[in-house]
Design an enzyme around this catalytic site. Structure first.
Site, short mmCIF file in Angstrom:
data_model
loop_
_atom_site.label_atom_id
_atom_site.label_comp_id
_atom_site.label_asym_id
_atom_site.label_seq_id
_atom_site.Cartn_x
_atom_site.Cartn_y
_atom_site.Cartn_z
N HIS A 230 -0.98 48.87 -5.50
CA HIS A 230 0.39 48.52 -5.89
C HIS A 230 0.85 47.33 -5.08
CE1 HIS A 230 4.65 48.89 -6.83
NE2 HIS A 230 4.25 49.57 -7.87
N ASP B 21 0.35 55.88 -12.24
CA ASP B 21 -0.44 55.98 -13.46
C ASP B 21 -1.74 56.77 -13.27
OD1 ASP B 21 1.28 54.45 -15.06
OD2 ASP B 21 0.56 52.62 -14.12
N1 CMC Z 1 -9.34 48.29 -7.47
C1 CMC Z 1 -10.08 47.51 -6.65
N2 CMC Z 1 -9.58 46.52 -5.89
C2 CMC Z 1 -8.26 46.30 -5.96
C3 CMC Z 1 -7.42 47.07 -6.76
C4 CMC Z 1 -7.99 48.11 -7.53
N3 CMC Z 1 -7.25 48.87 -8.35
N4 CMC Z 1 -6.15 46.65 -6.64
C5 CMC Z 1 -6.18 45.63 -5.77
N5 CMC Z 1 -7.46 45.42 -5.35
C6 CMC Z 1 -7.90 44.44 -4.35
C7 CMC Z 1 -7.97 43.06 -4.95
O1 CMC Z 1 -9.25 42.75 -5.46
C8 CMC Z 1 -7.59 42.18 -3.77
O2 CMC Z 1 -8.74 42.02 -2.97
P1 CMC Z 1 -8.95 40.64 -2.13
O3 CMC Z 1 -7.79 40.55 -1.19
O4 CMC Z 1 -10.26 40.85 -1.45
O5 CMC Z 1 -8.97 39.55 -3.15
C9 CMC Z 1 -6.60 43.04 -2.99
O6 CMC Z 1 -6.90 44.39 -3.34
C10 CMC Z 1 -5.14 42.74 -3.34
O7 CMC Z 1 -5.02 42.80 -4.76
P2 CMC Z 1 -4.02 41.89 -5.60
O8 CMC Z 1 -4.48 41.84 -7.01
O9 CMC Z 1 -3.81 40.59 -4.88
O10 CMC Z 1 -2.71 42.77 -5.45
P3 CMC Z 1 -1.42 42.67 -6.36
O11 CMC Z 1 -0.32 43.15 -5.53
O12 CMC Z 1 -1.30 41.31 -6.94
O13 CMC Z 1 -1.72 43.69 -7.56
C11 CMC Z 1 -1.87 45.63 -8.86
C12 CMC Z 1 -1.20 44.95 -7.66
C13 CMC Z 1 -1.16 46.96 -9.15
C14 CMC Z 1 -1.73 44.76 -10.11
C15 CMC Z 1 -3.37 45.90 -8.53
O14 CMC Z 1 -3.49 46.77 -7.43
C16 CMC Z 1 -4.15 46.44 -9.73
O15 CMC Z 1 -4.62 45.66 -10.56
N6 CMC Z 1 -4.27 47.81 -9.84
C17 CMC Z 1 -4.91 48.40 -11.01
C18 CMC Z 1 -3.90 48.46 -12.16
C19 CMC Z 1 -2.83 49.50 -11.96
O16 CMC Z 1 -3.10 50.65 -11.60
N7 CMC Z 1 -1.57 49.12 -12.24
C20 CMC Z 1 -0.41 50.02 -12.18
C21 CMC Z 1 0.54 49.65 -11.08
S1 CMC Z 1 1.78 50.94 -10.78
C22 CMC Z 1 2.66 51.14 -12.24
C23 CMC Z 1 3.24 49.90 -12.84
O17 CMC Z 1 3.59 48.95 -12.16
O18 CMC Z 1 3.37 49.88 -14.05
#
Ligand code: CMC
Length: 431
Positions: free
Chosen positions: A308, A366
């Site tokens: 998140h 989720d």
């Molecule tokens: N699985 C594996 N690695 C992950 C994941 C994951 N689910 N989420 C983040 N990372 C890693 C990512 O690769 C990055 O690594 P590095 O720093 O080495 O490049 C690091 O963690 C930070 O990730 P980010 O993409 O920069 O983080 P963000 O804050 O931009 O994204 C997120 C947040 C929710 C989009 C992301 O964690 C994600 O894609 N999660 C899976 C989708 C998901 O479950 N979404 C629902 C969110 S909660 C409900 C809602 O908002 O609707």
């Protein structure tokens, strides 16, 4: 806005600027950069808005380090345990918990608006039967501006109120009809003697050929899912609603924009993607393979329902959702649900893995919601529409707050331009 004693000093080249700072009631101080361009001829650069407060708000607060979510100050776990969805709607919309009288009046107003304009049925029928229900919802909610002209004047507080109630009231009907259309069953009209969640379940699962009695256990679980998704401060879809609204667009168009944004798998679409992932994993012995893929920089796969932007400890909604999944499956007599077993084992393995620990990745809302919705009989394509039904009140509350903000200006970000500078047009024969 409380001006803080502190100011921020910024110097670059020959320029020295002193920027005002504000202290919020909770959360970090903010630096006011609004005059930065005028005074310093520079922009700030923050794609993804990781360090940008885009508005003032009094609705929802998240402390990502503590894993705390407050609606108007009330913790989400207390609301999930003691309150119910329409009461939370009132709280989000009007700022305080209602008295018994206020709640009765509010529930009456919502209930009176559950039906859709009859002609909207034809609108549904224009879609392909295999359309994703989110596609139908974006279209139908946007089309509400063509059916409810008397509540599109955003300058009129009464019309704003009517539009708000209409959206909260009609969204379950729209989602249920999108589902009914996809399975080729007749649309079921709302019943005003039922509560919000029971009415939604009945519109989804009853057929004219036989009676349908709503199971109170399922109704309670549905209501809790709605409550847990009601609002989440300035997330992507809410910010989309605010940006759309900043131009003066009507509320139905703004909420349609929010639904479109919610659909993506990084946001509300994650519940569908998560259950599909858990099913693909299938058995606990395949978990290491998927964990390895999630950690592999060259593989775009991510653990859905994990991570998140704001929560860096745990998502308090996920905790309640996990308990709810156990409860619902137990009460429905579903023993040894293989998807729940995979989910629990995946959570355990991931939380023990240094990759997820270092990056502070925890299960989010989720991760477990799909298991409950699946047990209730919903297809995965309905998971995100259900999120949209619940989040409507959050979008509306934030929209109403923004409209009445005297500081409101059209949202218009700038950019770090990296393209070609001025060059002369070249005729086609010379390219
Ligand atoms: N699985 C594996 N690695 C992950 C994941 C994951 N689910 N989420 C983040 N990372 C890693 C990512 O690769 C990055 O690594 P590095 O720093 O080495 O490049 C690091 O963690 C930070 O990730 P980010 O993409 O920069 O983080 P963000 O804050 O931009 O994204 C997120 C947040 C929710 C989009 C992301 O964690 C994600 O894609 N999660 C899976 C989708 C998901 O479950 N979404 C629902 C969110 S909660 C409900 C809602 O908002 O609707």
């Amino acid at each position: 806005m409380a001006q803080s004693d502190k100011t921020a000093k910024l110097s670059f080249g020959d320029t020295e600027l002193e920027l005002p700072m504000y202290s919020p009631s909770a959360g970090p101080d903010v630096i006011d950069i609004r005059k930065l361009y005028a005074q310093g001829n520079v922009f700030t650069y923050d794609p993804g808005f990781t360090s940008t407060a885009s508005c003032d708000s009094t609705i929802t607060f998240i402390d990502g380090d503590k894993g705390e979510l407050l609606h108007r100050g009330y913790p989400i776990d207390q609301l999930a345990a003691k309150s119910h969805f329409l009461e939370v709607c009132y709280l989000l919309l009007y700022g305080e918990l209602p008295t018994a009288e206020q709640l009765e009046d509010f529930e009456g107003r919502v209930t009176n608006h559950t039906m859709l304009h009859e002609q909207m049925m034809n609108f549904f029928r224009g879609f392909r039967r295999d359309a994703h229900p989110m596609a139908v919802m974006v279209g139908v909610v946007g089309a509400m501006s063509a059916f409810y002209h008397d509540s599109t004047d955003i300058g009129d507080p009464w019309q704003r109120e009517v539009a708000s109630i209409r959206l909260i009231a009609k969204m379950p009907t729209i989602a249920a009809w999108a589902y009914k259309y996809s399975v080729g069953q007749p649309f079921v009209y709302p019943r005003n003697d039922l509560d919000y969640a029971s009415n939604f379940l009945r519109m989804c699962f009853s057929v004219p050929a036989e009676d349908y009695v709503v199971d109170p256990i399922l109704s309670r679980a549905m209501d809790r899912i709605f409550t847990l998704h009601a609002d989440h401060e300035q997330n992507a879809s809410t910010s989309t609603v605010r940006l759309a609204s900043s131009s003066g667009a009507n509320p139905f168009a703004c909420i349609a924009a929010g639904i479109a944004c919610l659909w993506g798998p990084a946001h509300g679409g994650a519940n569908q993607a998560c259950l599909e992932m858990l099913r693909e994993i299938g058995t606990p012995d395949r978990i290491p393979e998927f964990i390895a893929r999630a950690k592999d920089k060259n593989d775009p796969f991510r653990l859905m329902g994990f991570g998140h932007r704001v929560y860096k400890n745990f998502d308090p909604r996920a905790k309640v959702m996990k308990e709810s999944a156990d409860e619902v499956l137990d009460l429905l007599g579903i023993e040894n649900n293989p998807t729940l077993q995979v989910a629990k084992e995946l959570e355990r393995v991931a939380l023990e893995d240094p990759y997820f620990a270092e990056k502070k990745l925890y299960p989010n809302v989720d991760f477990y919601s799909g298991i409950i919705l699946d047990a209730m009989g919903f297809p995965t394509s309905m998971f995100t529409p259900i999120f949209a039904v619940a989040r409507t009140v959050g979008w509306i509350s934030q929209w109403k707050e923004q409209i009445s903000d005297p500081q409101l200006r059209i949202g218009r970000p700038r950019q770090l331009y990296q393209g070609a500078t001025t060059r002369d047009y070249v005729d086609v024969e010379n390219r």
